[in-house]
Design an enzyme around this catalytic site. Structure first.
Site, PDB file in Angstrom:
ATOM      1  N   SER A   7       0.863  -1.196   0.000  1.00 13.00           N
ATOM      2  CA  SER A   7       0.000   0.000   0.000  1.00 13.00           C
ATOM      3  C   SER A   7       0.890   1.233   0.000  1.00 13.00           C
ATOM      4  O   SER A   7       1.642   1.469   0.956  1.00 13.00           O
ATOM      5  CB  SER A   7      -0.885  -0.001   1.243  1.00 13.00           C
ATOM      6  OG  SER A   7      -1.398   1.315   1.431  1.00 13.00           O
ATOM      7  N   HIS A  32      -1.108  -1.281  -4.280  1.00 15.13           N
ATOM      8  CA  HIS A  32      -2.387  -1.002  -3.614  1.00 15.13           C
ATOM      9  C   HIS A  32      -2.488   0.505  -3.405  1.00 15.13           C
ATOM     10  O   HIS A  32      -1.634   1.119  -2.770  1.00 15.13           O
ATOM     11  CB  HIS A  32      -2.456  -1.757  -2.283  1.00 15.13           C
ATOM     12  CG  HIS A  32      -3.766  -1.662  -1.577  1.00 15.13           C
ATOM     13  ND1 HIS A  32      -4.855  -2.442  -1.906  1.00 15.13           N
ATOM     14  CD2 HIS A  32      -4.174  -0.872  -0.554  1.00 15.13           C
ATOM     15  CE1 HIS A  32      -5.872  -2.134  -1.106  1.00 15.13           C
ATOM     16  NE2 HIS A  32      -5.481  -1.172  -0.271  1.00 15.13           N
ATOM     17  N   ASP A  34      -4.714   3.547  -2.073  1.00 18.89           N
ATOM     18  CA  ASP A  34      -5.793   3.858  -1.127  1.00 18.89           C
ATOM     19  C   ASP A  34      -6.349   5.258  -1.343  1.00 18.89           C
ATOM     20  O   ASP A  34      -5.628   6.243  -1.198  1.00 18.89           O
ATOM     21  CB  ASP A  34      -5.265   3.764   0.309  1.00 18.89           C
ATOM     22  CG  ASP A  34      -5.064   2.335   0.759  1.00 18.89           C
ATOM     23  OD1 ASP A  34      -6.027   1.548   0.669  1.00 18.89           O
ATOM     24  OD2 ASP A  34      -3.945   1.999   1.188  1.00 18.89           O
ATOM     25  N   MET A  36      -9.137   8.005  -0.038  1.00 21.51           N
ATOM     26  CA  MET A  36      -9.995   8.359   1.111  1.00 21.51           C
ATOM     27  C   MET A  36     -10.574   9.746   0.905  1.00 21.51           C
ATOM     28  O   MET A  36      -9.859  10.651   0.463  1.00 21.51           O
ATOM     29  CB  MET A  36      -9.168   8.355   2.392  1.00 21.51           C
ATOM     30  CG  MET A  36      -8.450   7.046   2.654  1.00 21.51           C
ATOM     31  SD  MET A  36      -7.486   7.155   4.162  1.00 21.51           S
ATOM     32  CE  MET A  36      -6.661   5.553   4.119  1.00 21.51           C
ATOM     33  N   HIS A  65      -8.265   0.973  -4.027  1.00 27.34           N
ATOM     34  CA  HIS A  65      -9.184   0.735  -2.908  1.00 27.34           C
ATOM     35  C   HIS A  65      -9.870   2.051  -2.572  1.00 27.34           C
ATOM     36  O   HIS A  65      -9.268   2.950  -1.980  1.00 27.34           O
ATOM     37  CB  HIS A  65      -8.354   0.201  -1.721  1.00 27.34           C
ATOM     38  CG  HIS A  65      -9.137  -0.041  -0.469  1.00 27.34           C
ATOM     39  ND1 HIS A  65      -8.533  -0.233   0.758  1.00 27.34           N
ATOM     40  CD2 HIS A  65     -10.481  -0.149  -0.245  1.00 27.34           C
ATOM     41  CE1 HIS A  65      -9.467  -0.427   1.676  1.00 27.34           C
ATOM     42  NE2 HIS A  65     -10.653  -0.379   1.102  1.00 27.34           N
ATOM     43  N   MET A  67     -12.126   4.220  -0.491  1.00 30.47           N
ATOM     44  CA  MET A  67     -12.795   4.387   0.803  1.00 30.47           C
ATOM     45  C   MET A  67     -13.542   5.713   0.723  1.00 30.47           C
ATOM     46  O   MET A  67     -13.164   6.719   1.332  1.00 30.47           O
ATOM     47  CB  MET A  67     -11.758   4.355   1.928  1.00 30.47           C
ATOM     48  CG  MET A  67     -11.201   2.950   2.156  1.00 30.47           C
ATOM     49  SD  MET A  67      -9.655   2.925   3.079  1.00 30.47           S
ATOM     50  CE  MET A  67      -8.506   3.210   1.744  1.00 30.47           C
ATOM     51  N   MET A 138     -11.232  -6.040   5.506  1.00 31.46           N
ATOM     52  CA  MET A 138     -10.429  -5.083   6.275  1.00 31.46           C
ATOM     53  C   MET A 138     -10.119  -5.693   7.642  1.00 31.46           C
ATOM     54  O   MET A 138     -11.032  -6.134   8.354  1.00 31.46           O
ATOM     55  CB  MET A 138     -11.192  -3.771   6.497  1.00 31.46           C
ATOM     56  CG  MET A 138     -11.401  -2.913   5.265  1.00 31.46           C
ATOM     57  SD  MET A 138      -9.916  -2.377   4.395  1.00 31.46           S
ATOM     58  CE  MET A 138      -8.950  -1.621   5.702  1.00 31.46           C
ATOM     59  N   ASP A 176      -6.451  -6.565   4.217  1.00 31.77           N
ATOM     60  CA  ASP A 176      -5.845  -5.231   4.265  1.00 31.77           C
ATOM     61  C   ASP A 176      -5.910  -4.666   5.681  1.00 31.77           C
ATOM     62  O   ASP A 176      -7.003  -4.476   6.220  1.00 31.77           O
ATOM     63  CB  ASP A 176      -6.619  -4.323   3.291  1.00 31.77           C
ATOM     64  CG  ASP A 176      -6.056  -2.917   3.174  1.00 31.77           C
ATOM     65  OD1 ASP A 176      -4.993  -2.631   3.741  1.00 31.77           O
ATOM     66  OD2 ASP A 176      -6.718  -2.103   2.489  1.00 31.77           O
TER      67      ASP A 176
HETATM   68  C1  DX5 Z   1      -6.207   1.493   5.605  1.00 28.27           C
HETATM   69  C2  DX5 Z   1      -5.787   1.208   4.177  1.00 28.27           C
HETATM   70  C3  DX5 Z   1      -4.677   0.243   4.105  1.00 28.27           C
HETATM   71  C4  DX5 Z   1      -3.423   0.712   4.790  1.00 28.27           C
HETATM   72  C5  DX5 Z   1      -2.689  -0.484   5.266  1.00 28.27           C
HETATM   73  O1  DX5 Z   1      -7.384   2.164   5.644  1.00 28.27           O
HETATM   74  O2  DX5 Z   1      -6.858   0.686   3.414  1.00 28.27           O
HETATM   75  O3  DX5 Z   1      -4.410  -0.180   2.787  1.00 28.27           O
HETATM   76  O4  DX5 Z   1      -2.580   1.473   3.964  1.00 28.27           O
HETATM   77  O5  DX5 Z   1      -1.596  -0.067   6.005  1.00 28.27           O
HETATM   78  P1  DX5 Z   1      -0.864  -1.038   7.038  1.00 28.27           P
HETATM   79  O6  DX5 Z   1      -0.371  -2.205   6.254  1.00 28.27           O
HETATM   80  O7  DX5 Z   1       0.223  -0.178   7.570  1.00 28.27           O
HETATM   81  O8  DX5 Z   1      -1.881  -1.429   8.068  1.00 28.27           O
HETATM   82 ZN    ZN Z   2      -6.376  -0.325   1.436  1.00 27.21          ZN
END
Ligand code: DX5
Ligand code: ZN
Length: 217
Positions: A7, A32, A34, A36, A65, A67, A138, A176
């Site tokens: 990620s 990956h 992310d 948000m 991903h 969110m 998750m 994840d």
């Molecule tokens: C959290 C993200 C993850 C995050 C994982 O909301 O969706 O992908 O980056 O990070 P680690 O591996 O540090 O928990």
């Molecule tokens: Zn993620």
């Protein structure tokens, strides 16, 4: 086959191109990515312009991903920006809009997945699962990297693996949150085949060693 998806939320964004080169040569399978929105989760990260820039410099498989609330609004834009797989949350909208967003991604010829937060049961995915390329469990509350793995999510991973096998689906099972060389072993034993790791990969200088340690856990 186990796939490792670092990620980039935990990468150094001032040298993102180098970070990608590092994980690629270190044997990563997916990037990956992310996204948000500050509404679905209490944090804001990266979005479409960064994805477009990344797409220009790599042919690696990019696992996006989302969110965000109402993913239907942006599903096509993320496909156009270069996602190979678009994953969004089943909690993020109504049944109909989630269903429509799946259709939008598939119509772009991209892979599609659905994610569940820790308090959402696996069964919420079942009305959609036959149409999915991937389901994402998750193992932290989404929003931040570097949190601790929630072992109480392992039964959900097992349940989804069982359901995928029972239905004979070609659907990947991704985990994840808090994945490191120790917790990866638990995830693999429960049936996950795609392991996302942010801080465990980018928090150490030797990314290749970390990727190998997670893969071989
Ligand atoms: C959290 C993200 C993850 C995050 C994982 O909301 O969706 O992908 O980056 O990070 P680690 O591996 O540090 O928990
Ligand atoms: Zn993620």
């Amino acid at each position: 086959m186990i796939k490792i998806a670092p990620s980039i939320l935990s990468a150094d964004f001032s040298r993102l191109g180098n970070e990608i080169t590092d994980i690629r040569s270190g044997g990563a399978d997916y990037i990956h990515f992310d996204v948000m929105d500050g509404e679905f989760v209490p944090n804001i990260s990266i979005g479409i312009p960064v994805l477009k820039s990344l797409r220009k410099i790599t042919d690696m498989f990019i696992d996006v991903h989302l969110m965000i609330t109402t993913p239907l609004r942006f599903a096509k834009a993320f496909c156009d920006a270069g996602a190979d797989l678009v994953v969004f949350h089943v909690e993020a909208d109504s049944y109909q809009n989630i269903s429509d967003a799946i259709d939008v991604v598939k119509a772009q010829g991209k892979k599609v997945g659905l994610a569940v937060k820790p308090r959402t049961p696996a069964a919420v995915l079942y009305p959609f699962i036959e149409r999915l390329d991937l389901v994402l469990v998750m193992t932290v509350e989404p929003g931040f990297g570097g949190q601790s793995f929630m072992p109480d999510q392992l039964p959900k991973i097992k349940e989804l693996r069982h359901e995928i096998e029972r239905r004979g689906l070609d659907c990947e099972l991704e985990v994840d949150g808090g994945v490191d060389p120790v917790t990866a072993k638990l995830c693999k034993a429960a049936g996950a085949n795609v392991l996302v790791a942010g801080s465990a990969v980018f928090g150490k200088a030797d990314r290749a060693a970390q990727i190998a340690a997670i893969r071989n856990a």
